[in-house]
Enzyme design. Structure first.
Site, PDB file in Angstrom:
ATOM      1  CG  PHE A 192      -2.177   1.128   1.004  1.00 20.88           C
ATOM      2  CD1 PHE A 192      -2.681   0.872   0.403  1.00 20.88           C
ATOM      3  CD2 PHE A 192      -1.491   2.253   1.934  1.00 20.88           C
ATOM      4  CE1 PHE A 192      -3.676   1.988   0.692  1.00 20.88           C
ATOM      5  CE2 PHE A 192      -2.373   3.301   1.609  1.00 20.88           C
ATOM      6  CZ  PHE A 192      -3.260   3.090   1.262  1.00 20.88           C
ATOM      7  CG  ASP A 203       0.420  -2.967   6.439  1.00 18.58           C
ATOM      8  OD1 ASP A 203      -0.156  -3.209   7.112  1.00 18.58           O
ATOM      9  OD2 ASP A 203       0.613  -1.003   5.661  1.00 18.58           O
ATOM     10  CE1 TYR A 248      -9.130   2.520   7.516  1.00 15.42           C
ATOM     11  CE2 TYR A 248      -7.853   3.751   9.012  1.00 15.42           C
ATOM     12  CZ  TYR A 248      -8.022   3.226   7.941  1.00 15.42           C
ATOM     13  OH  TYR A 248      -6.604   3.908   7.069  1.00 15.42           O
ATOM     14  CE  LYS A 249      -6.989  -0.806   5.693  1.00 16.73           C
ATOM     15  NZ  LYS A 249      -7.805  -0.084   4.407  1.00 16.73           N
ATOM     16  NE  ARG A 270      -9.725  -2.891  -1.814  1.00 16.70           N
ATOM     17  CZ  ARG A 270      -9.097  -3.083  -0.284  1.00 16.70           C
ATOM     18  NH1 ARG A 270      -8.270  -2.728  -0.012  1.00 16.70           N
ATOM     19  NH2 ARG A 270      -9.962  -1.543  -0.164  1.00 16.70           N
TER      20      ARG A 270
END
Lengths: 432, 432
Positions: free
Chosen positions: A159, A228, A253-254, A402
């Site tokens: 990312f 990560d 927050y995922k 996705r």
């Protein structure tokens, strides 16, 4: 204006029948219902604000890998924090409501889900800021042992923010950055390597990398690891302590459902903590923060990873959100995650005409995170139409659809409907 | 155990009479009432959750310089953000609810209160993290003009985190740090000075420093300024644009009432923005953040000061809190602030026996922020007793009582009561 539908996105006919127009064998709805009935996590869905799987007006939310759904307990807890703790107790809440120690307390709750014993994880700041702390900290550690190490390896498919931040950390510490595919990091590490920054799960493809194996190889080369965990935290067992990982950064927050922009977490392995030399030594990480000492003396333990005053409202929303994990075994979560993605792939095979999509997520379980990414012509417009029809995933340029599967609230019925609607969209739409 | 009251904090007799036991002329309550009646900001108090000034059970809150009181509009707005924006719209809120652009939008609202035209302030991250961005950015700017500049001047009385962070920024950029009293910074700047980091208002003494004068002197020496506005933002007109200040960092949870740990703000002067080279180049500051480009290209404007995903709940609580400033003129705020602190000093003179306290806040208006700090023997225990009696200020080691006056909600009646109770405490207690 769409570049796929030059005349604008067309109106699609509503889906009317029980069977996809692609034909083939009967639909998989009955199997989905049976899988849901047997799901040991099925009761957890009630802890979230999500639509009922059978509701034709409802939304199938498969974007929990970008922003997790709202746990029902958050609103009430946050209202109490605002009205009682801030509104009435005000400054007293730093001690009486436990605000001051919340970063470590919440960090430990996340730590349990990452396979980290208490005292090694702290919550606060964004993922990017924590990557900066970890990469600079890792470079300093590696150099303390071998001053010549001046190379930072970065997962080439990372990312992007990790790469930008790693480049800044390297520039400030006199290192160079080398981008290497995650699968090649172990081999690429050499005597000049200070640290490798690797994504546990690739955000685009959903590929799961070998955290213990790569960590072991880096250690054998005398280098440190920064993991990560943004796309694995809350999706599968991470096993930080068991793997020997040095540093890790997790997004909350995922799959952890902490709310938009919820504070990230930093893991610093216990035995490295006394030597962790943070580039952001704010007063919250001081051994005596209220001593107002002009000289900096770092605190011991995970607290050393703190910087300034934490954003308490976001942090305590995360704290409340974590209640949904009480008593949940990550092994059960992982099993359901793989069942969901396996079932989704079967549904796609059933409903989507051959050749319209190509799965870029690895099929072997040991290489798969908790998402399925499909390459698809006109992916941006296909996703826009999916969203219009109540199936929310997301689109990553240039051509990836996705779909994230959050095992605590995603049902097999959601999964079946998503693939069915995808089949409908790519069949009926003038997608090139 | 108290080190002032070795046998433990004694019970104090409740205050019973209308007159302080210190004797002297009549109390100043009537004057306070008249001042409140004439206060042009008196209606603003209703926008906050604070006790009525005349309520004997109520609390006088003079710690708004540490954590501002709760604006009434926050709870409802935050509930809507959680339940509607996160709970129902979820990922769509990044665009549909304006989450993505909130840091700049909120930044501009704060900017108005700092004398900054739109497009120069961004909200997000802690004060400490923003000080890091600003100091490194300023060093790089100064060196681009004169590579030999390798000195960072730091206000010797700074709130400690600024000094810690400046030292880290200096270490990472090959500079040295020199601590200098804020009043001497202008003279101390020389050909090696890259930047000076100065507090606009000293957190301990409440002393207001000459922002335009020091900025001008630094510029004349070829150096840059980073102003810490934590104790002036929302308390007085700052005039950033007019002063020529280069960088500034403002706290939003003190006089701006944004909530515990609310995100700080970073100001980068417009003409410096194209050359601002942030040490924390996270993806939120990229020119095309969703392009997922492995190469970093910074965005133009204030956005360049962003890093990672902002903590939206805390940020939007701040946004709601800022509504109390709509239509408020900072000049009126400043006039009331000075009236309040002048009146407090008169009340202290009236109620507190001579010699028991010593004012360390400058008396000249041009050198005074919006707080009054009193040195006092046994200050820690005196403040604890004040809090017990409903007067909330705070204590800064070793011996300072700090009283903050937030002009939007602090009344003259509050002010009179605080001084009266202080007189009672230091008179009746066995304070050495």
């Amino acid at each position: 204006m769409s570049d796929v539908f030059p005349g604008g996105v067309p109106e699609f006919a509503p889906w009317a029948g029980p069977e996809p127009e692609t034909g083939g064998p009967p639909c998989l709805a009955a199997e989905a219902a049976a899988l849901d009935a047997a799901d040991p996590l099925r009761d957890r869905r009630e802890a979230f604000v999500v639509d009922a799987p059978g509701d034709p007006e409802g939304v199938v939310y498969l974007d929990g890998n970008s922003l997790g759904a709202l746990p029902r307990g958050v609103a009430g807890r946050l209202a109490a924090v605002v009205e009682e703790e801030w509104g009435r107790l005000r400054i007293r809440s730093w001690t009486e409501s436990g605000w001051w120690t919340a970063p470590e307390r919440v960090g430990d709750r996340v730590g349990r889900l990452l396979g980290a014993a208490p005292g090694q994880v702290v919550a606060g700041d964004s993922t990017s800021v924590n990557v900066f702390k970890a990469v600079v900290g890792a470079v300093r550690l590696a150099r303390a042992a071998a001053p010549g190490r001046d190379e930072v390896l970065v997962d080439a498919a990372t990312f992007p923010t990790d790469g930008y931040i790693a480049a800044s950390a390297a520039r400030l510490t006199g290192c160079t950055v080398r981008a290497v595919p995650a699968t090649d990091v172990a081999e690429a590490a050499g005597p000049r390597t200070a640290v490798a920054l690797v994504n546990h799960v690739d955000y685009r493809t959903g590929r799961l990398h070998d955290l213990p194996g790569i960590t072991g190889a880096l250690h054998a080369a005398g280098a440190r690891t920064v993991w990560d965990l943004c796309h694995s935290a809350g999706a599968l067992p991470v096993g930080l302590d068991a793997s020997g990982a040095d540093f890790a950064v997790a997004c909350t927050y995922k799959y952890l459902n902490g709310g938009p922009g919820a504070p990230a977490c930093l893991y610093v392995r216990r035995e490295l903590q006394p030597r962790f030399d943070s580039p952001l030594p704010g007063w919250n990480s001081h051994a005596d923060p209220f001593g107002m000492d002009p000289a900096y003396t770092p605190a011991d333990g995970a607290v050393r990873g703190r910087v300034g005053t934490p954003e308490i409202l976001s942090l305590l929303a995360l704290d409340a959100a974590l209640d949904v994990w009480d008593g949940v075994d990550l092994g059960v979560v992982r099993a359901k995650s793989l069942d969901l993605t396996d079932f989704f792939l079967r549904c796609v095979e059933r409903y989507v005409p051959a050749g319209r999509t190509e799965c870029v997520t690895p099929l072997p379980h040991e290489e798969r995170g908790s998402q399925v990414s499909l390459r698809c012509a006109g992916a941006g417009d296909v996703m826009a139409e999916l969203v219009r029809r109540g199936v929310v995933g997301d689109f990553r340029r240039p051509d990836v659809l996705r779909f994230g599967f959050a095992p605590l609230y995603t049902s097999f019925a959601d999964t079946e409907r998503a693939a069915r609607v995808l089949g409908e969209v790519v069949t009926s739409g003038p997608v090139r």
